[in-house]
Design an enzyme around this catalytic site. Structure first.
Site, PDB file in Angstrom:
ATOM      1  N   SER A  22      61.522  47.140  64.405  1.00  0.00           N
ATOM      2  CA  SER A  22      60.825  48.427  64.545  1.00  0.00           C
ATOM      3  C   SER A  22      59.560  48.307  65.393  1.00  0.00           C
ATOM      4  CB  SER A  22      60.488  49.013  63.170  1.00  0.00           C
ATOM      5  OG  SER A  22      59.873  48.044  62.341  1.00  0.00           O
TER       6      SER A  22
ATOM      7  N   HIS B 286      67.426  45.338  58.713  1.00  0.00           N
ATOM      8  CA  HIS B 286      65.964  45.556  58.767  1.00  0.00           C
ATOM      9  C   HIS B 286      65.575  46.487  57.606  1.00  0.00           C
ATOM     10  CE1 HIS B 286      61.998  45.679  60.356  1.00  0.00           C
ATOM     11  NE2 HIS B 286      62.144  46.573  61.307  1.00  0.00           N
TER      12      HIS B 286
ATOM     13  N   HIS C  20      65.032  35.847  55.883  1.00  0.00           N
ATOM     14  CA  HIS C  20      64.085  36.405  56.855  1.00  0.00           C
ATOM     15  C   HIS C  20      64.142  35.602  58.144  1.00  0.00           C
ATOM     16  CE1 HIS C  20      60.415  38.075  58.578  1.00  0.00           C
ATOM     17  NE2 HIS C  20      60.645  39.089  57.768  1.00  0.00           N
TER      18      HIS C  20
ATOM     19  N   ARG D 174      54.791  40.094  50.244  1.00  0.00           N
ATOM     20  CA  ARG D 174      54.936  41.539  49.969  1.00  0.00           C
ATOM     21  C   ARG D 174      55.836  41.733  48.741  1.00  0.00           C
ATOM     22  NH1 ARG D 174      57.224  43.409  55.652  1.00  0.00           N
ATOM     23  NH2 ARG D 174      58.580  41.661  55.101  1.00  0.00           N
TER      24      ARG D 174
ATOM     25  N   ASP E  77      62.081  43.828  50.681  1.00  0.00           N
ATOM     26  CA  ASP E  77      63.024  44.859  50.243  1.00  0.00           C
ATOM     27  C   ASP E  77      63.692  44.554  48.906  1.00  0.00           C
ATOM     28  OD1 ASP E  77      62.705  46.474  52.576  1.00  0.00           O
ATOM     29  OD2 ASP E  77      63.775  44.931  53.670  1.00  0.00           O
TER      30      ASP E  77
END
Ligand code: AMX
Length: 440
Positions: free
Chosen positions: A240, A270, A318, A327, A375
């Site tokens: 992105s 993604h 990743h 995160r 995620d």
């Protein structure tokens, strides 16, 4: 000093560093490219510059030099909250400075003026089939605003000037960042709440206002603040951020650029992975735990079934990270510190997957990083607060990611980065160089 003035000073002070690097050290080599990298998605090639954030494979993300806990600690907090406002984070991302409370108030006041979304955006989104994916609606909604782009207007004015072009990117970027949560809330209400729309509350900061507009509870205000900040930026090579940078490098304005970035975010490898994680977890419960409690053995079996059917385990792995994504950890801590959530069955299941999945992926031996990414943990929080339409989760990611992408292209223009145009080669050339042991 107001944000734009501070930024102007910073960009002008910074420019000589970029100019000197190109003029005096332009031929200094910083990397080499292998055939693997050429065919394998340009992995690890150092060929992008950003000072907004840096991703260390072991440590994870630093925003403007600060880890996630340091960022949350340093920034002024939202009233009555342990979390900073998104507005204070925007100031920090753009300038690298921790704003004073007065500077945050200025950004909040500015965003109130900027957040008015033209009515044609609502008409455009409403014209789409109601079963369009919410990411399509978000991307189209952002693109619709292009017609009023200040940067595009400046370019077409006949007075275009490379030194001041960034100011118009800043104007569009700030409008876009202020408006995107409003557009996202509109899409949520349109798709899932029978078009029951709630007007923005001008007394609230961005995260709190988003919670208010989608009819959420008080606690969700912090969820929104945390979520938008955590998803904002992950240096500039991810799909992105890179897409936004690439499209803007052709001097396409921020609306064109971020709409394109959102289309990349909508890919399952993604940003769509957050929706895939929830989907996977609920299907697991449905298929394997109909009449029994989840166990590590059942999860292991389900993970292998997924891998053996040729699919990836969403939320794990990743391209850069080689450890658990901070995160992920930050959201996990939020869950553990939230009474109710820490005992939620879905959170417990996600925590159990975390105990098992890295081992399964390691045993399979393909993924370079078997650890969870952002995620793997984000959907369960939304689910707990009643936001159960998981095809909306990537929209939440997209609201946050706008902060990083817009800060980056503002600086791209400030420093006059060139149109991006890497060189391609043919397979026959690679074969020839392979035989010869390198390019002659
Ligand atoms: N499940 C199964 N296989 C995986 C895997 C996973 N979670 N992660 C990597 N692999 C596989 C790859 O598909 C690849 O297989 P191949 O050799 O057959 O093509 C192999 O392991 C090597 O891949 P890699 O170098 O470790 O990863 P990558 O840089 O090519 O891809 C990523 C990174 C994120 C796309 C990948 O780990 C993945 O597909 N993860 C699941 C989807 C996901 O969670 N995406 C979100 C990432 C974070 C984000 O952007 N929001």
């Amino acid at each position: 000093m107001a944000l734009k003035e501070t930024l102007k000073q910073k960009i002008e002070e910074f420019r000589p560093r970029t100019t000197r690097l190109v003029k005096e050290f332009g031929k200094v080599k910083i990397d080499e490219v292998t055939i693997d990298q050429c065919i394998g998605g340009a992995r690890d090639i150092r060929c992008l510059v950003t000072d907004i954030s840096y991703l260390d494979p072991q440590e994870g993300i630093r925003f403007r030099g600060k880890t996630i806990p340091e960022t949350f600690e340093a920034l002024p907090k939202a009233p009555g909250s342990k979390y900073p406002t998104v507005e204070s984070f925007w100031y920090f991302l753009l300038t690298g400075d921790v704003p004073t409370p007065a500077q945050v108030d200025e950004v909040c006041a500015e965003f109130k003026k900027r957040q008015v979304v033209p009515s044609y955006v609502w008409d455009t989104i409403r014209a789409l089939p109601r079963d369009s994916h919410p990411m399509v609606m978000l991307s189209v909604g952002i693109l619709a605003m292009q017609k009023d782009s200040k940067f595009c207007g400046f370019y077409n004015s006949g007075k275009f000037n490379k030194m001041t072009a960034w100011e118009y990117v800043y104007e569009d970027a700030s409008d876009l960042v202020a408006r995107i949560p409003i557009v996202a809330a509109f899409i949520y209400n349109l798709k899932y709440r029978g078009d029951f729309q709630i007007a923005p509350d001008p007394s609230l900061d961005m995260g709190a206002n988003f919670a208010h507009m989608i009819g959420q509870c008080e606690e969700y205000k912090d969820v929104a603040r945390m979520y938008f900040i955590l998803h904002s930026d992950h240096e500039s090579g991810n799909v992105s951020a890179h897409t936004t940078h690439l499209v803007h490098s052709a001097l396409s304005d921020p609306y064109y650029a971020y709409s394109a970035g959102l289309n990349g975010l909508a890919g399952p490898l993604h940003g769509l992975a957050n929706q895939e994680v929830l989907d996977w977890t609920l299907k697991f419960q449905e298929k394997y735990c109909k009449d029994k409690e989840p166990t590590k053995e059942l999860i292991t079996q389900a993970l292998w079934d997924t891998l053996n059917s040729g699919q990836v385990i969403p939320g794990y792995g990743h391209a850069v990270l080689r450890k658990t994504d901070p995160r992920y950890t930050s959201q996990r801590e939020f869950c553990l510190n939230t009474p109710g959530l820490k005992d939620d069955p879905l959170f417990k299941l996600v925590a159990m997957i975390f105990e098992v999945a890295p081992g399964v992926l390691t045993e399979q031996g393909k993924a370079k990083n078997p650890w969870p990414n952002v995620d793997a943990q984000s959907g369960v929080i939304q689910w707990y607060y009643g936001l159960r339409e998981w095809d909306f989760y990537t929209v939440l990611f997209g609201v946050g990611r706008a902060l990083g992408c817009m800060a980056n292209i503002t600086w791209d223009r400030g420093l006059g980065y060139a149109i991006e145009r890497p060189k391609s080669v043919t397979t026959a050339m690679l074969e020839k160089w392979a035989e010869a042991g390198g390019r002659q």
